[in-house]
Design an enzyme around this catalytic site. Structure first.
Site, PDB file in Angstrom:
ATOM      1  N   CYS A   1       0.848  -1.233   0.104  1.00  0.00           N
ATOM      2  CA  CYS A   1       0.180  -0.011  -0.022  1.00  0.00           C
ATOM      3  C   CYS A   1       0.785   1.260   0.071  1.00  0.00           C
ATOM      4  O   CYS A   1       1.442   1.670  -0.846  1.00  0.00           O
ATOM      5  CB  CYS A   1      -0.980  -0.077   1.090  1.00  0.00           C
TER       6      CYS A   1
ATOM      7  N   HIS B   1      -3.120  -5.444   1.488  1.00  0.00           N
ATOM      8  CA  HIS B   1      -2.436  -5.641   2.811  1.00  0.00           C
ATOM      9  C   HIS B   1      -2.597  -7.159   2.947  1.00  0.00           C
ATOM     10  O   HIS B   1      -3.580  -7.359   3.867  1.00  0.00           O
ATOM     11  CB  HIS B   1      -2.954  -4.894   3.757  1.00  0.00           C
TER      12      HIS B   1
ATOM     13  N   GLU C   1      -1.000  -8.788   4.948  1.00  0.00           N
ATOM     14  CA  GLU C   1      -0.676  -8.939   6.282  1.00  0.00           C
ATOM     15  C   GLU C   1      -1.832  -8.853   7.525  1.00  0.00           C
ATOM     16  O   GLU C   1      -1.748  -9.233   8.550  1.00  0.00           O
ATOM     17  CB  GLU C   1       0.383  -7.892   6.887  1.00  0.00           C
TER      18      GLU C   1
END
Length: 197
Positions: free
Chosen positions: A82, A176, A178
């Site tokens: 991002c 994202h 994660e």
């Protein structure tokens, strides 16, 4: 380097903790990086999501911008998510005043291309080099890539837009991974770091 690479997460702003967890689950020794001397001790680096203008200004303020540029130019593996993708771009279509980039990937990005915070979404994304089906991607005020240079490989698209790229030792996603518990993109990056070191 041992078989366990040391991978830093740029810890100036953004979702640092989530990346540390994802990297550890992908068999890396993960640590936050805030100072040039910490950057010098890692085999690879993740530039997390957050706010790209703020991260850029903090990198300059804390004396990290030039060391980051030098390490990336020297071939240190780097992964940006991002805002990290924006910082790895050679050019931003709509930069904020004073916004700088680290560079490293021959691409032009558009900030907040998928919309504002309230337009955030999750989507399944097929990512080249990641086995096991689509990756869960969380898009939060996400950029997209407008164009890439000849050395940059497009490894994922969503809605007709480029959302993941790879150029040599650099990887970037507009989403994202994660935040999802699916750490396969981080495992891909850890493998990239192992291949170089």
């Amino acid at each position: 380097m041992s078989d366990t690479p040391v991978i830093g997460v740029l810890a100036l702003q953004g979702d640092v903790r989530e990346h540390l967890i994802a990297l550890a689950s992908a068999d890396a020794l993960a640590r936050p990086v805030r100072r040039p001397e910490e950057l010098a001790e890692v085999d690879g680096l993740v530039i997390p999501g957050g706010e790209s203008t703020t991260m850029s200004k903090l990198a300059v303020l804390f004396g990290m911008m030039e060391p980051l540029r030098e390490r990336v130019r020297a071939g240190m593996p780097v992964y940006g998510t991002c805002a990290g993708m924006i910082l790895l771009a050679e050019k931003i279509l709509d930069p904020r005043s004073g916004q700088e980039t680290v560079g490293g990937i021959d691409m032009i990005v558009r900030r907040n291309a998928f919309g504002r915070q309230n337009e955030s979404f999750e989507a399944a994304v097929e990512v080249g080099g990641v086995e096991g089906g689509p990756v869960d991607g969380v898009f939060i005020r996400a950029p997209w890539v407008e164009s890439v240079g000849a050395r940059t490989e497009v490894i994922a698209e969503h809605g007709g837009h480029i959302v993941a790229v790879r150029q040599e030792n650099a990887l970037a996603t507009s989403f994202h991974p994660e935040l999802t518990g699916d750490h396969r993109v981080h495992a891909l990056f850890v493998d990239m770091v192992r291949a170089v070191n």
